[in-house]
Design an enzyme around this catalytic site. Sequence first.
Site, PDB file in Angstrom:
ATOM      1  N   GLU A   1       0.828  -1.214   0.000  1.00 40.84           N
ATOM      2  CA  GLU A   1       0.000   0.000   0.000  1.00 40.84           C
ATOM      3  C   GLU A   1       0.859   1.259   0.000  1.00 40.84           C
ATOM      4  O   GLU A   1       0.545   2.239  -0.679  1.00 40.84           O
ATOM      5  CB  GLU A   1      -0.932  -0.028   1.212  1.00 40.84           C
ATOM      6  CG  GLU A   1      -2.013  -1.085   1.096  1.00 40.84           C
ATOM      7  CD  GLU A   1      -2.755  -1.326   2.399  1.00 40.84           C
ATOM      8  OE1 GLU A   1      -4.004  -1.366   2.363  1.00 40.84           O
ATOM      9  OE2 GLU A   1      -2.104  -1.489   3.449  1.00 40.84           O
TER      10      GLU A   1
ATOM     11  N   GLU B   1      -3.845  -9.643   3.711  1.00 43.53           N
ATOM     12  CA  GLU B   1      -4.563  -9.358   4.953  1.00 43.53           C
ATOM     13  C   GLU B   1      -5.669 -10.360   5.275  1.00 43.53           C
ATOM     14  O   GLU B   1      -5.914 -10.660   6.447  1.00 43.53           O
ATOM     15  CB  GLU B   1      -5.160  -7.937   4.898  1.00 43.53           C
ATOM     16  CG  GLU B   1      -4.141  -6.821   5.052  1.00 43.53           C
ATOM     17  CD  GLU B   1      -3.545  -6.349   3.734  1.00 43.53           C
ATOM     18  OE1 GLU B   1      -2.911  -5.289   3.717  1.00 43.53           O
ATOM     19  OE2 GLU B   1      -3.733  -7.065   2.720  1.00 43.53           O
TER      20      GLU B   1
END
Length: 259
Positions: free
Chosen positions: A113, A133
């Site tokens: 990210e 995740e």
Amino acid sequence: MEYRNIVLLKEGKVAVLTISRPKALNALNSETLKELDLAIDEIAKDDEIYAVILTGEGKAFVAGADITEMKDLDVMSGRKFGILGNKVFRKLETLEKPIIAAVNGFALGGGCELSMACDIRIASSKAKFGQPEVGLGITPGFGGTQRLTRLVGLGMAKELIYTAKIIGAEEALRIGLVNKVFEPENLLAEAKVLANTIAAQAPIAVSFCKAAINKGIQIDIDTALSYESELFGECFSTEDQKNGMIAFVQKTEKCFMNK
């Protein structure tokens, strides 16, 4: 100022910002995110910096958000942690100066990210990317669901996020997540060549281009073209435009002043 978890150096017109928690594979905890926030402000205020390189110390770029901190969060503290990461990454993304992510190793979760909040990504051949995740029982929390989709497309983003798949640098290059791949020993040098090439251009024009591109992909084409025209016109109020065009016509050396 002094930082505990990052290192900020200037080399001419280029800033090199390094996440420096090598024992934790540069995992992002709250303290590191807050220091990154301060470093972005420091870079933004420095008129002598025209381009930025973001990298990690050791064998990781950023291995993710710090799970040792996240494991004990509840709903409210988890939301606050996500808001902090998103705020810092958005500040990085909207910084007027172009940012190159030199991804030297693991760029997983928050690390992927972070790289996607930069303008350009180049990678070591040993780099690894992914949004794993869901394997930890959470969603991407620092913009992964949004930026990955914009970079690689809806189907590929969903596949990578839903499966928690980790990909290598060549696959990241193939799907458009990175621009170029280099051998590890050449990565930082190549990042500096690219950063200095950008820094040699008119800085206001480069920042206007960044603004036009970033805003344009979020709005309709007609509004985007109108915004581009506004920025194009604003360029003619700058010394850079005058110096650049005079140098072109007279075949003399360009001298950009960032005014």
